[in-house]
Scaffold this active site. Structure first.
Site, PDB file in Angstrom:
ATOM      1  N   CYS A   1       5.367  -6.169   1.252  1.00  0.00           N
ATOM      2  CA  CYS A   1       5.746  -4.999   1.441  1.00  0.00           C
ATOM      3  C   CYS A   1       5.398  -4.208   2.625  1.00  0.00           C
ATOM      4  O   CYS A   1       5.526  -4.517   3.730  1.00  0.00           O
ATOM      5  CB  CYS A   1       5.567  -4.050  -0.133  1.00  0.00           C
ATOM      6  SG  CYS A   1       6.324  -2.568  -0.162  1.00  0.00           S
ATOM      7  N   TYR A   2       4.233  -3.250   2.201  1.00  0.00           N
ATOM      8  CA  TYR A   2       3.713  -2.498   3.446  1.00  0.00           C
ATOM      9  C   TYR A   2       3.085  -3.630   4.326  1.00  0.00           C
ATOM     10  O   TYR A   2       2.937  -3.502   5.763  1.00  0.00           O
ATOM     11  CB  TYR A   2       2.430  -1.839   3.199  1.00  0.00           C
ATOM     12  CG  TYR A   2       1.674  -0.854   3.901  1.00  0.00           C
ATOM     13  CD1 TYR A   2       1.993   0.084   4.714  1.00  0.00           C
ATOM     14  CD2 TYR A   2       0.361  -1.526   4.565  1.00  0.00           C
ATOM     15  CE1 TYR A   2       1.407   0.884   5.609  1.00  0.00           C
ATOM     16  CE2 TYR A   2      -0.327  -0.743   5.357  1.00  0.00           C
ATOM     17  CZ  TYR A   2       0.263   0.140   5.975  1.00  0.00           C
ATOM     18  OH  TYR A   2      -0.803   1.021   7.017  1.00  0.00           O
TER      19      TYR A   2
ATOM     20  N   GLU B   1       4.462 -10.518  -6.933  1.00  0.00           N
ATOM     21  CA  GLU B   1       3.270 -10.545  -7.678  1.00  0.00           C
ATOM     22  C   GLU B   1       3.426 -10.180  -9.217  1.00  0.00           C
ATOM     23  O   GLU B   1       2.775 -10.737 -10.163  1.00  0.00           O
ATOM     24  CB  GLU B   1       1.960  -9.973  -7.002  1.00  0.00           C
ATOM     25  CG  GLU B   1       2.068  -8.612  -7.034  1.00  0.00           C
ATOM     26  CD  GLU B   1       2.447  -7.744  -5.797  1.00  0.00           C
ATOM     27  OE1 GLU B   1       3.456  -8.852  -5.208  1.00  0.00           O
ATOM     28  OE2 GLU B   1       2.483  -6.872  -5.430  1.00  0.00           O
TER      29      GLU B   1
ATOM     30  N   ASP C   1     -18.030 -11.684 -22.105  1.00  0.00           N
ATOM     31  CA  ASP C   1     -18.704 -11.850 -20.748  1.00  0.00           C
ATOM     32  C   ASP C   1     -20.225 -12.453 -21.084  1.00  0.00           C
ATOM     33  O   ASP C   1     -20.558 -13.442 -20.329  1.00  0.00           O
ATOM     34  CB  ASP C   1     -18.593 -10.678 -19.921  1.00  0.00           C
ATOM     35  CG  ASP C   1     -17.226 -10.223 -19.935  1.00  0.00           C
ATOM     36  OD1 ASP C   1     -16.256 -11.204 -20.001  1.00  0.00           O
ATOM     37  OD2 ASP C   1     -16.817  -9.236 -19.428  1.00  0.00           O
TER      38      ASP C   1
ATOM     39  N   HIS D   1       7.910  -7.361  -4.058  1.00  0.00           N
ATOM     40  CA  HIS D   1       6.677  -7.565  -4.818  1.00  0.00           C
ATOM     41  C   HIS D   1       6.884  -8.967  -5.552  1.00  0.00           C
ATOM     42  O   HIS D   1       7.257  -8.853  -6.663  1.00  0.00           O
ATOM     43  CB  HIS D   1       6.255  -6.427  -5.609  1.00  0.00           C
ATOM     44  CG  HIS D   1       5.735  -5.384  -4.908  1.00  0.00           C
ATOM     45  ND1 HIS D   1       4.556  -5.424  -4.597  1.00  0.00           N
ATOM     46  CD2 HIS D   1       6.395  -4.543  -4.433  1.00  0.00           C
ATOM     47  CE1 HIS D   1       4.353  -4.157  -3.638  1.00  0.00           C
ATOM     48  NE2 HIS D   1       5.686  -3.539  -3.449  1.00  0.00           N
TER      49      HIS D   1
ATOM     50  N   GLY E   1       0.780  -1.163  -0.148  1.00  0.00           N
ATOM     51  CA  GLY E   1       0.008  -0.097   0.020  1.00  0.00           C
ATOM     52  C   GLY E   1       0.947   1.148   0.174  1.00  0.00           C
ATOM     53  O   GLY E   1       1.869   1.309   0.154  1.00  0.00           O
TER      54      GLY E   1
ATOM     55  N   LYS F   1     -11.384 -12.063 -15.719  1.00  0.00           N
ATOM     56  CA  LYS F   1     -11.689 -12.091 -17.274  1.00  0.00           C
ATOM     57  C   LYS F   1     -10.856 -13.661 -18.057  1.00  0.00           C
ATOM     58  O   LYS F   1     -11.458 -14.202 -18.575  1.00  0.00           O
ATOM     59  CB  LYS F   1     -10.953 -11.029 -18.096  1.00  0.00           C
ATOM     60  CG  LYS F   1     -11.271 -10.754 -19.418  1.00  0.00           C
ATOM     61  CD  LYS F   1     -12.526 -10.129 -19.582  1.00  0.00           C
ATOM     62  CE  LYS F   1     -12.963  -9.766 -21.131  1.00  0.00           C
ATOM     63  NZ  LYS F   1     -14.016  -8.977 -21.014  1.00  0.00           N
TER      64      LYS F   1
END
Ligand code: XMP
Length: 521
Positions: free
Chosen positions: A88-89, A178, A235, A176, A61, A377
Site C-alpha cells: 500500500c503506502y 496480511e 506469560d 493488503h 500507513g 502471544k
C-alpha cells in the site's frame, strides 16, 4: 537474554510507516517461520545492512507520499540487493523513490476488490487464481508502472495493483495481503518470503527454545538466583517454565495470593509449579493486606493504585528474603516492547500504551530477564506447549492484574468476592463444556453495585445482579461481544440464580469496544 534480539536468526525487517496492521504483517511473516522484526521507518541503510536481513517489508500507513512530513525511508535500502516488498503506502513510496509517479486515485478505494493477475509467471503470484478477492484501503495510486516496473495485477479501478522492478528485487502490492479479507494473501506473502527472499524457515519454536535456554544459561552465573513473579496467567507461567529448563533450581517463583483471584487459581498454580520443573515456589498470603487496603474504596482508579502499591510491597518483602537473588524475570511480550518504544531499532512509543505494560518497578534492584520479549502471544502459547505446560494453563484467558477487584463494582469485600467468584466459575465451566472457551478471547462475570427485586419460591427477594461478559478480539484494543448460544446463556443464568446465594438476576453484556471497554472498571 539481553536487550537485543536473537542474533542468530536472519530477520525480515518490517518498516513501520504507522500502519494499523504492522503487527499483523509481522505475525504473518512469523507464521512462515521467518523472524519478523518491526523497525522504525527511518532506519538507516547502513543499519539494515548490519542486520543482514532476508528481506524488507515496507508497511502501509495513513499518510500520502505527497504530504509534507510524510514518513520516508532511507533510499539507500533499495541499493542493498535485499528483496523489498512495499504494501500500500509502502509500494507507493518504493515506486516514487524509483521515479514512478503516484497520483490521487479518481475515487478512494476501500474494502473488497477483485484482483486480476496479469503476469501469470510472476513468482509472487504462483498458486494464486487469476481472479481473487483482495482488501484495498488507499487514496493514492500508480496510474502507470513506467519503464522500470512491470505491472503484475490490476483491479477494476486500480490499473497497477501489483508491480515488480525489472532489474532489482523490488515488489509492490497496492492491496493488503496480511488481512483475512485477502484470502490468498498468505500465499502471496509466502511466495515473497520463500521464493524471493530464500527464507530457510528456521524460526521455529523448538529452535527458539534451544537458543533461549542457551542464552539464559550463559547469563545466569552459578550461585546466582532468578526471581520470577507468577500471576497465574500464560506469560509468567511460560517464562517460569523456560527459566526452569535453563537454570533449574536456581529459579524461585513468587506467587502473591491477593485474595482477588478466580476460583481455584491458586491451587492450579501450585499444581502446575509446586515441586515440578525443579523450581522453588513461594506463595505469599496477602489477602488481608489487599482487602484492608481496599476497604471502603469505590473509585476504580483508586482501587488500581492501592492494589499496585500493596502488590509491590508484598513482592518486595518476599524477594528480599531470597538469598543470592540477582535477576528478576518478567513475561514481557513483543507487542508490549513495540508499543512502549523499547524495541531495539523499533518505532518510538505510540498511543497504544495500555495497562499490561510495565510491571514491577526498577527500584527493586534486580537485573531484568525478559526471555519472551521477541514473541507474540500465539508463539508464547506454542512455547508453553513445547515446555510441557498443561493446555488448561496455556489457553487461559487473560486476567487483569487488579483481579476481581475491578469486576466487583462498588466495595470489595470478602462476601461480595465470594459471590462473584462462584458466579464466574459457573460461567467459565459452562463455556468450556460448550466447547466455546477458545472462541472467546475473554469471558467473565461482574458483580454489579445494584440490587434488584425478584421472586423465589413464594417470597420476594431483593438481591444482587451478575453481569456476564464474553468478547472476541485479536488485540484487546477493539473487541466485539460474543454471540453466545441462548441455551448456554440460559443454563448459566439458571445455575447462577439457583446455586449462588445472594444473586437473583443475571444479565448479558452486549457492548462492543469501543464504546465500552472489556472490563467494567
Ligand atoms: P479494557 O478493559 O481496557 O481491557 O478494554 C483491555 C485488556 O486489558 C486487561 N486489563 C488490565 N490488565 N491491569 C492489567 O494487567 C489492569 O489494570 C487492567 N485493566 C484491564 C483486560 O482484562 C483486557 O484483557
Amino acid at each position: 537474554m539481553t536487550a537485543d534480539h536473537d542474533p542468530t536468526a536472519r530477520p525480515v525487517l518490517v518498516l513501520d510507516f504507522g500502519a494499523q496492521y504492522v503487527q499483523l504483517i509481522a505475525r504473518r511473516v512469523r507464521e512462515r517461520l521467518a523472524f519478523a522484526r518491526i523497525v522504525r521507518h527511518d532506519i538507516t541503510a547502513e543499519r539494515v545492512r548490519q542486520l543482514n536481513p532476508l528481506g524488507i517489508i515496507l508497511s502501509g500507513g495513513p499518510a500520502s507520499v505527497y504530504d509534507a512530513g510524510a514518513p520516508r525511508c532511507d533510499p539507500g535500502i533499495f541499493d542493498l540487493d535485499v528483496p523489498v516488498l512495499g504494501i500500500c503506502y509502502g509500494m507507493q513510496l518504493a515506486c516514487q523513490a524509483m521515479g514512478v509517479a503516484v497520483e490521487p486515485a479518481p475515487a478512494r478505494e476501500f474494502g473488497r476488490a477483485e484482483l486480476r493477475v496479469v503476469d501469470h509467471g510472476a513468482p509472487l503470484f504462483l498458486g494464486v487464481p487469476e481472479r481473487s478477492q483482495v482488501w484495498m484501503s488507499h487514496g493514492d495510486q500508480i496510474p502507470d508502472a513506467g519503464p522500470d516496473f512491470m505491472p503484475l495485477a490490476a483491479t477494476h479501478t486500480c490499473p497497477v495493483a501489483a508491480v515488480r522492478h525489472r532489474t532489482r528485487p523490488i515488489y509492490g502490492l497496492q492491496f493488503h495481503p496480511e488481512v483475512s479479507h485477502t484470502p490468498h494473501g498468505t500465499t502471496i506473502l509466502g511466495n515473497f518470503l520463500d521464493r524471493i527472499c530464500g527464507n530457510p524457515g528456521d524460526w521455529t519454536i523448538g529452535a527458539f527454545l534451544e537458543r533461549a535456554v542457551a542464552s539464559i544459561e550463559s547469563r545466569v552465573k552459578p550461585g546466582e538466583r532468578v526471581v520470577c513473579g507468577l500471576s497465574g496467567g500464560v506469560d509468567s507461567a511460560v517464562c517460569a517454565a523456560l527459566l526452569a529448563r535453563a537454570v533449574g533450581e536456581r529459579v524461585v517463583c513468587v506467587f502473591v495470593d491477593t485474595g482477588l483471584l478466580r476460583l481455584g487459581e491458586r491451587e492450579s498454580v501450585v499444581r502446575a509449579f509446586g515441586g515440578r520443573h525443579g523450581l522453588e515456589l513461594r506463595v505469599v498470603d496477602a489477602e488481608d493486606q489487599f482487602l484492608d487496603a481496599l476497604a471502603g474504596v469505590l473509585d476504580p482508579q483508586e482501587k488500581r493504585r492501592r492494589i499496585g502499591r500493596v502488590f509491590i510491597e508484598a513482592f518486595r518483602e518476599e524477594a528480599r528474603s531470597i538469598p543470592a537473588a540477582h535477576y528478576l524475570a518478567q513475561g514481557t511480550l513483543y507487542p508490549d516492547v513495540i508499543e512502549s518504544g523499547g524495541a531495539p531499532d523499533g518505532p518510538t512509543a505510540n498511543i497504544k500504551l495500555h495497562h499490561n505494560v510495565g510491571g514491577l518497578p526498577s527500584e527493586l534492584g534486580f537485573e531484568l530477564i525478559e526471555p519472551l520479549r521477541d514473541l507474540f502471544k500465539d508463539e508464547v502459547r506454542g512455547l508453553g506447549l513445547e515446555l510441557g505446560l498443561p493446555e488448561s494453563l496455556v489457553w487461559r484467558h487473560p486476567f487483569p492484574g487488579p483481579g476481581l477487584a475491578v469486576r466487583c463494582l462498588g466495595e470489595v469485600t470478602r462476601d461480595r468476592l465470594e459471590i462473584l467468584r462462584k458466579a464466574d466459575a459457573i460461567f467459565l465451566e459452562e463455556l468450556a463444556a460448550a466447547g466455546l472457551e477458545r472462541q472467546t478471547a475473554q469471558a467473565f462475570a461482574v458483580l454489579l453495585p445494584v440490587r434488584s427485586v425478584g421472586v423465589m419460591g413464594d417470597g420476594r427477594t431483593y438481591d444482587n445482579v451478575i453481569a456476564i461478559r464474553a468478547v472476541e478480539t485479536d488485540d484487546y484494543m477493539t473487541a466485539d461481544w460474543s454471540r453466545l448460544p441462548h441455551d448456554l446463556l440460559a443454563r448459566v443464568s439458571t445455575r447462577i440464580t439457583n446455586s449462588v446465594k445472594g444473586v437473583n438476576r443475571v444479565v448479558y453484556d452486549i457492548t462492543s469496544k469501543p464504546p465500552g471497554t472489556i472490563e467494567w472498571e
